[in-house]
Design a protein around this motif. Structure first.
Motif, short mmCIF file in Angstrom:
data_model
loop_
_atom_site.label_atom_id
_atom_site.label_comp_id
_atom_site.label_asym_id
_atom_site.label_seq_id
_atom_site.Cartn_x
_atom_site.Cartn_y
_atom_site.Cartn_z
N ALA A 106 14.85 22.64 31.94
CA ALA A 106 16.00 23.20 30.93
C ALA A 106 16.84 22.19 30.62
N THR A 107 16.47 21.54 29.68
CA THR A 107 17.16 20.12 29.28
C THR A 107 17.99 20.35 28.22
N ILE A 108 18.14 21.41 27.51
CA ILE A 108 18.87 21.55 26.19
C ILE A 108 20.58 21.62 26.56
N MET A 109 21.38 20.79 26.05
CA MET A 109 22.73 20.75 26.10
C MET A 109 23.25 20.98 24.49
N SER A 110 23.46 22.24 24.24
CA SER A 110 24.11 22.32 22.75
C SER A 110 25.63 22.33 22.79
N ALA A 111 26.23 21.31 22.20
CA ALA A 111 27.41 21.13 22.29
C ALA A 111 27.87 20.10 21.05
N GLY A 112 29.00 20.52 20.48
CA GLY A 112 29.31 19.55 19.39
C GLY A 112 29.36 20.04 18.06
N MET A 113 30.39 20.30 17.04
CA MET A 113 30.14 20.62 16.05
C MET A 113 30.73 19.44 15.07
N SER A 114 31.05 20.02 13.71
CA SER A 114 31.47 18.77 12.60
C SER A 114 32.66 18.00 13.35
N GLY A 115 33.81 18.59 13.96
CA GLY A 115 34.79 17.84 14.16
C GLY A 115 34.53 17.05 15.56
N ASP A 116 33.62 17.16 16.43
CA ASP A 116 33.69 16.91 17.84
C ASP A 116 32.18 16.52 18.38
N LEU A 117 31.32 16.10 17.49
CA LEU A 117 30.02 15.66 17.78
C LEU A 117 29.89 14.68 18.39
N GLU A 118 30.84 13.68 18.10
CA GLU A 118 30.83 12.19 18.87
C GLU A 118 30.95 12.53 20.27
N PRO A 119 32.11 13.25 20.87
CA PRO A 119 32.42 13.42 22.49
C PRO A 119 31.32 14.30 23.05
N ALA A 120 30.51 14.97 22.22
CA ALA A 120 29.67 16.10 22.70
C ALA A 120 28.41 14.99 23.18
N ILE A 121 28.17 13.80 22.21
CA ILE A 121 26.85 13.25 22.33
C ILE A 121 27.26 12.40 23.44
N ALA A 122 28.46 11.86 23.49
CA ALA A 122 28.87 10.84 24.72
C ALA A 122 28.52 11.68 26.14
N CYS A 123 28.69 12.94 26.20
CA CYS A 123 28.66 13.59 27.15
C CYS A 123 27.15 14.20 27.68
N GLY A 124 26.26 14.01 26.64
CA GLY A 124 25.13 14.19 26.71
C GLY A 124 24.43 15.18 26.05
N ALA A 125 25.02 15.75 25.00
CA ALA A 125 24.48 16.83 24.17
C ALA A 125 23.16 16.56 23.64
N THR A 126 22.40 17.38 23.68
CA THR A 126 20.96 17.25 22.99
C THR A 126 20.74 17.83 21.67
N HIS A 127 21.76 18.75 21.25
CA HIS A 127 21.66 19.56 20.06
C HIS A 127 23.39 19.82 19.79
N VAL A 128 23.48 19.40 18.29
CA VAL A 128 24.81 19.47 17.61
C VAL A 128 24.56 20.46 16.66
N ARG A 129 25.71 21.29 16.47
CA ARG A 129 25.53 22.42 15.55
C ARG A 129 26.58 22.03 14.38
N VAL A 130 26.27 21.81 13.39
CA VAL A 130 27.00 21.15 12.21
C VAL A 130 26.95 22.14 11.06
N GLY A 131 28.19 22.54 10.62
CA GLY A 131 28.26 23.42 9.35
C GLY A 131 29.08 22.67 8.26
N THR A 132 30.40 22.46 8.40
CA THR A 132 31.23 22.07 7.37
C THR A 132 30.83 20.89 6.94
N ALA A 133 30.71 19.77 7.91
CA ALA A 133 30.28 18.71 7.39
C ALA A 133 29.05 18.47 6.77
N LEU A 134 28.09 19.36 6.72
CA LEU A 134 27.00 19.32 5.99
C LEU A 134 26.93 19.97 4.68
N LEU A 135 27.55 21.40 4.77
CA LEU A 135 27.78 22.25 3.71
C LEU A 135 28.98 22.45 2.91
#
Length: 240
Positions: free
Chosen positions: A203-232
């Motif tokens: 169970a390796t998935i850590m889904s965390a971080g969105m448009s406004g906070d994907l950087e700290p999520a990745i810093a903490c080990g997020a494997t999946h980021v869920r991005v809406g506003t920054a894309l669309l």
């Protein structure tokens, strides 16, 4: 950054391509800062309120992971895009009366937060002849009404998912508390995942971080980021 769906498909494609390039640059920079490989982070496009035509454009730009949070919107959109090789993620609070529908198109359910939902998803997955990857949604702030299991309840819920027919335990998901510095919350989520992995190392998935906070999520080990506003672009009631 705003959406511009009324100016024609080619203009919209150019807008999405530019937004996607910018998001990918942010992910790459965050990975570099954290000493991680960019390939370790999966970008999931959150397409709620945007039309199936945008999903098609994103797919043409190489995005294969798409998230929705309302079955009423997701089901027809997934049907319209059934010819595309996409993995649909359900990320919203899920009521048991919507489970059968969600199980018919979603490959990943990120918002599993109670035992009753595990049982309903298992029954629906078996009935559909599918295997659903499930993430335990973790509540990082009990004051908010976003759903999620208390951290202390996560290991038992993870055990239930892992044991359920038709389900596969993928890991954990969370949304950072509103009005707080996100990094401490994502660090708590990482600790919860580490506890789950003591019993379920796959169970390796850590889904965390969105448009406004994907950087700290990745810093903490997020494997999946869920991005809406920054894309669309900004949300609007495009889909009714």
């Amino acid at each position: 950054m705003t959406s511009n769906t009324s100016s024609g498909p080619e203009a919209r494609r150019e807008e999405l391509a530019a937004n996607l390039a910018e998001v990918r640059e942010r992910i790459a920079a965050a990975c570099a800062a954290a000493g991680r490989d960019t390939g370790d982070v999966t970008l999931v496009a959150v397409t709620k309120t945007f039309p199936a035509s945008d999903v098609r454009l994103l797919a043409g730009l190489g995005l294969a992971q798409v998230a929705e949070n309302r079955d009423q919107e997701a089901a027809p959109k997934a049907s319209e895009c059934a010819d595309l090789d996409l993995t649909w993620h359900f990320v919203g609070q899920l009521q048991t009366n919507k489970v059968r529908s969600v199980a018919s198109y979603a490959g990943v359910v990120q918002s599993v937060d109670r035992a009753r939902l595990v049982r309903a998803l298992s029954q629906a997955a078996v009935a559909e002849g599918r295997v659903l990857r499930c993430l335990v949604q973790v509540s990082l702030d009990e004051k908010e009404g976003r759903g999620g299991a208390a951290p202390s309840d996560v290991p038992a819920l993870a055990d239930q998912i892992a044991a359920a027919e038709g389900l596969e335990l993928g890991g954990v998901m969370a949304v950072a508390p509103l009005g707080e510095e996100p990094r401490p919350a994502f660090e708590r989520l990482a600790r919860v995942l580490n506890e789950v992995r003591l019993s379920h190392p796959a169970a390796t998935i850590m889904s965390a971080g969105m448009s406004g906070d994907l950087e700290p999520a990745i810093a903490c080990g997020a494997t999946h980021v869920r991005v809406g506003t920054a894309l669309l672009g900004g949300r609007s009631a495009i889909v009714r």
